[in-house]
Write a protein that holds these residues in place. Structure first.
Motif, PDB file in Angstrom:
ATOM      1  N   CYS A  79       0.830  -1.211   0.000  1.00  0.00           N
ATOM      2  CA  CYS A  79       0.000   0.000   0.000  1.00  0.00           C
ATOM      3  C   CYS A  79       0.862   1.257   0.000  1.00  0.00           C
ATOM      4  O   CYS A  79       2.057   1.200   0.214  1.00  0.00           O
ATOM      5  CB  CYS A  79      -0.896   0.015   1.241  1.00  0.00           C
ATOM      6  N   CYS A  80       0.201   2.385  -0.170  1.00  0.00           N
ATOM      7  CA  CYS A  80       0.866   3.679  -0.181  1.00  0.00           C
ATOM      8  C   CYS A  80       0.189   4.582   0.847  1.00  0.00           C
ATOM      9  O   CYS A  80      -1.046   4.597   0.939  1.00  0.00           O
ATOM     10  CB  CYS A  80       0.746   4.273  -1.577  1.00  0.00           C
ATOM     11  N   GLU A  81       0.982   5.331   1.590  1.00  0.00           N
ATOM     12  CA  GLU A  81       0.392   6.246   2.566  1.00  0.00           C
ATOM     13  C   GLU A  81      -0.371   7.351   1.845  1.00  0.00           C
ATOM     14  O   GLU A  81       0.079   7.872   0.822  1.00  0.00           O
ATOM     15  CB  GLU A  81       1.475   6.848   3.462  1.00  0.00           C
ATOM     16  N   VAL A  82      -1.537   7.681   2.360  1.00  0.00           N
ATOM     17  CA  VAL A  82      -2.391   8.727   1.785  1.00  0.00           C
ATOM     18  C   VAL A  82      -2.843   9.684   2.883  1.00  0.00           C
ATOM     19  O   VAL A  82      -2.878   9.323   4.060  1.00  0.00           O
ATOM     20  CB  VAL A  82      -3.624   8.135   1.055  1.00  0.00           C
ATOM     21  N   GLU A  83      -3.200  10.893   2.493  1.00  0.00           N
ATOM     22  CA  GLU A  83      -3.679  11.896   3.443  1.00  0.00           C
ATOM     23  C   GLU A  83      -5.196  11.879   3.589  1.00  0.00           C
ATOM     24  O   GLU A  83      -5.731  12.158   4.649  1.00  0.00           O
ATOM     25  CB  GLU A  83      -3.226  13.291   2.986  1.00  0.00           C
ATOM     26  N   ASP A  84      -5.891  11.586   2.501  1.00  0.00           N
ATOM     27  CA  ASP A  84      -7.343  11.654   2.470  1.00  0.00           C
ATOM     28  C   ASP A  84      -7.905  10.255   2.187  1.00  0.00           C
ATOM     29  O   ASP A  84      -8.089   9.883   1.025  1.00  0.00           O
ATOM     30  CB  ASP A  84      -7.787  12.652   1.399  1.00  0.00           C
ATOM     31  N   PRO A  85      -8.151   9.458   3.222  1.00  0.00           N
ATOM     32  CA  PRO A  85      -8.558   8.066   2.999  1.00  0.00           C
ATOM     33  C   PRO A  85      -9.976   7.942   2.438  1.00  0.00           C
ATOM     34  O   PRO A  85     -10.811   8.833   2.613  1.00  0.00           O
ATOM     35  CB  PRO A  85      -8.485   7.468   4.398  1.00  0.00           C
ATOM     36  N   GLN A  86     -10.191   6.819   1.776  1.00  0.00           N
ATOM     37  CA  GLN A  86     -11.498   6.470   1.244  1.00  0.00           C
ATOM     38  C   GLN A  86     -11.924   5.132   1.848  1.00  0.00           C
ATOM     39  O   GLN A  86     -11.122   4.415   2.458  1.00  0.00           O
ATOM     40  CB  GLN A  86     -11.433   6.352  -0.274  1.00  0.00           C
ATOM     41  N   ALA A  87     -13.181   4.800   1.649  1.00  0.00           N
ATOM     42  CA  ALA A  87     -13.681   3.503   2.107  1.00  0.00           C
ATOM     43  C   ALA A  87     -12.855   2.398   1.452  1.00  0.00           C
ATOM     44  O   ALA A  87     -12.533   2.464   0.268  1.00  0.00           O
ATOM     45  CB  ALA A  87     -15.155   3.360   1.748  1.00  0.00           C
ATOM     46  N   GLY A  88     -12.462   1.412   2.254  1.00  0.00           N
ATOM     47  CA  GLY A  88     -11.638   0.310   1.785  1.00  0.00           C
ATOM     48  C   GLY A  88     -10.168   0.493   2.079  1.00  0.00           C
ATOM     49  O   GLY A  88      -9.387  -0.447   1.988  1.00  0.00           O
ATOM     50  N   ASP A  89      -9.762   1.711   2.443  1.00  0.00           N
ATOM     51  CA  ASP A  89      -8.372   1.958   2.807  1.00  0.00           C
ATOM     52  C   ASP A  89      -8.116   1.458   4.232  1.00  0.00           C
ATOM     53  O   ASP A  89      -9.023   1.033   4.931  1.00  0.00           O
ATOM     54  CB  ASP A  89      -8.043   3.453   2.690  1.00  0.00           C
ATOM     55  N   ILE A  90      -6.862   1.546   4.660  1.00  0.00           N
ATOM     56  CA  ILE A  90      -6.430   1.043   5.964  1.00  0.00           C
ATOM     57  C   ILE A  90      -6.060   2.215   6.866  1.00  0.00           C
ATOM     58  O   ILE A  90      -5.414   3.168   6.426  1.00  0.00           O
ATOM     59  CB  ILE A  90      -5.221   0.106   5.797  1.00  0.00           C
ATOM     60  N   VAL A  91      -6.467   2.129   8.127  1.00  0.00           N
ATOM     61  CA  VAL A  91      -6.052   3.094   9.138  1.00  0.00           C
ATOM     62  C   VAL A  91      -5.182   2.330  10.141  1.00  0.00           C
ATOM     63  O   VAL A  91      -5.487   1.187  10.491  1.00  0.00           O
ATOM     64  CB  VAL A  91      -7.255   3.766   9.845  1.00  0.00           C
ATOM     65  N   VAL A  92      -4.063   2.941  10.553  1.00  0.00           N
ATOM     66  CA  VAL A  92      -3.188   2.321  11.545  1.00  0.00           C
ATOM     67  C   VAL A  92      -2.954   3.296  12.702  1.00  0.00           C
ATOM     68  O   VAL A  92      -3.008   4.512  12.528  1.00  0.00           O
ATOM     69  CB  VAL A  92      -1.840   1.851  10.944  1.00  0.00           C
ATOM     70  N   PHE A  93      -2.691   2.725  13.873  1.00  0.00           N
ATOM     71  CA  PHE A  93      -2.546   3.494  15.107  1.00  0.00           C
ATOM     72  C   PHE A  93      -1.244   3.112  15.793  1.00  0.00           C
ATOM     73  O   PHE A  93      -0.858   1.947  15.831  1.00  0.00           O
ATOM     74  CB  PHE A  93      -3.697   3.173  16.065  1.00  0.00           C
ATOM     75  N   ARG A  94      -0.632   4.105  16.395  1.00  0.00           N
ATOM     76  CA  ARG A  94       0.612   3.883  17.131  1.00  0.00           C
ATOM     77  C   ARG A  94       0.290   3.409  18.547  1.00  0.00           C
ATOM     78  O   ARG A  94      -0.514   3.997  19.258  1.00  0.00           O
ATOM     79  CB  ARG A  94       1.416   5.182  17.177  1.00  0.00           C
ATOM     80  N   TYR A  95       0.931   2.326  18.924  1.00  0.00           N
ATOM     81  CA  TYR A  95       0.871   1.789  20.290  1.00  0.00           C
ATOM     82  C   TYR A  95       2.293   1.481  20.688  1.00  0.00           C
ATOM     83  O   TYR A  95       3.041   0.897  19.902  1.00  0.00           O
ATOM     84  CB  TYR A  95       0.076   0.473  20.341  1.00  0.00           C
ATOM     85  N   GLY A  96       2.659   1.827  21.892  1.00  0.00           N
ATOM     86  CA  GLY A  96       4.033   1.553  22.307  1.00  0.00           C
ATOM     87  C   GLY A  96       5.003   2.340  21.448  1.00  0.00           C
ATOM     88  O   GLY A  96       4.812   3.527  21.187  1.00  0.00           O
ATOM     89  N   ARG A  97       6.012   1.663  20.938  1.00  0.00           N
ATOM     90  CA  ARG A  97       7.067   2.323  20.179  1.00  0.00           C
ATOM     91  C   ARG A  97       6.801   2.404  18.682  1.00  0.00           C
ATOM     92  O   ARG A  97       7.568   3.006  17.951  1.00  0.00           O
ATOM     93  CB  ARG A  97       8.378   1.580  20.412  1.00  0.00           C
ATOM     94  N   CYS A  98       5.765   1.736  18.210  1.00  0.00           N
ATOM     95  CA  CYS A  98       5.535   1.707  16.769  1.00  0.00           C
ATOM     96  C   CYS A  98       4.049   1.513  16.448  1.00  0.00           C
ATOM     97  O   CYS A  98       3.231   1.389  17.345  1.00  0.00           O
ATOM     98  CB  CYS A  98       6.380   0.613  16.123  1.00  0.00           C
TER      99      CYS A  98
END
Length: 152
Positions: A79-98
């Motif tokens: 995948c490629c990082e994007v600024e304006d997500p659309q339905a079907g894209d992935i969201v990730v969250f930082r926990y701990g160190r990464c």
């Protein structure tokens, strides 16, 4: 409807099929158990968008003791990082160190996503604003799209 729209719809439908599946570290059996990373893998593999791969084994607390972006590794490769997500894209969250938690966006506004969430003990679909932990600025969320890179 174009091919990308059909694929995004298939990703969302497949992610929603997992709702209610119990949270279980490193599992990937619908109705029996899955974690957030394997949910993303299963959805993109089972819809035929990605060739089958398996990022396991990994320990439940790997993200607390290492700085290696292992979780993002298999996302970055496809995948490629994007600024304006659309339905079907992935969201990730930082926990701990990464970055070590993620889900599949079902609605960009208000941001709503399907994820295997340990505190809920299962796969849920929820609006980010309703989750005080994940909506915290310390989670430094990022978005990625399968459709912004070329695939063979």
């Amino acid at each position: 409807m174009n091919q990308e729209q059909e694929q995004r719809g298939a990703v969302i439908a497949e992610a929603r099929r997992w709702i209610g599946t119990p949270y279980h570290h490193a599992a990937d059996v619908r109705g029996a158990g899955i974690d957030c990373g394997m949910l993303i893998v299963r959805v993109f593999v089972d819809t035929g968008l990605c060739a089958s791969f398996d990022p396991r084994p990994y320990t439940p607390d790997w993200h607390l003791h290492r700085s290696e972006e292992r979780y993002l590794g298999f996302v970055f490769d496809r995948c490629c990082e994007v600024e304006d997500p659309q339905a079907g894209d992935i969201v990730v969250f930082r926990y701990g160190r990464c970055y070590s938690h993620g889900g599949i966006i079902t609605l960009p506004r208000p941001l709503t996503f399907v994820h295997a969430y340990l505190p809920a003990r299962c796969v849920v679909e929820e609006a980010l604003a309703q989750n005080l932990d994940l909506s915290s600025p310390k989670r430094k969320l990022k978005f990625f799209s399968y459709w912004r890179v070329s695939h063979p």
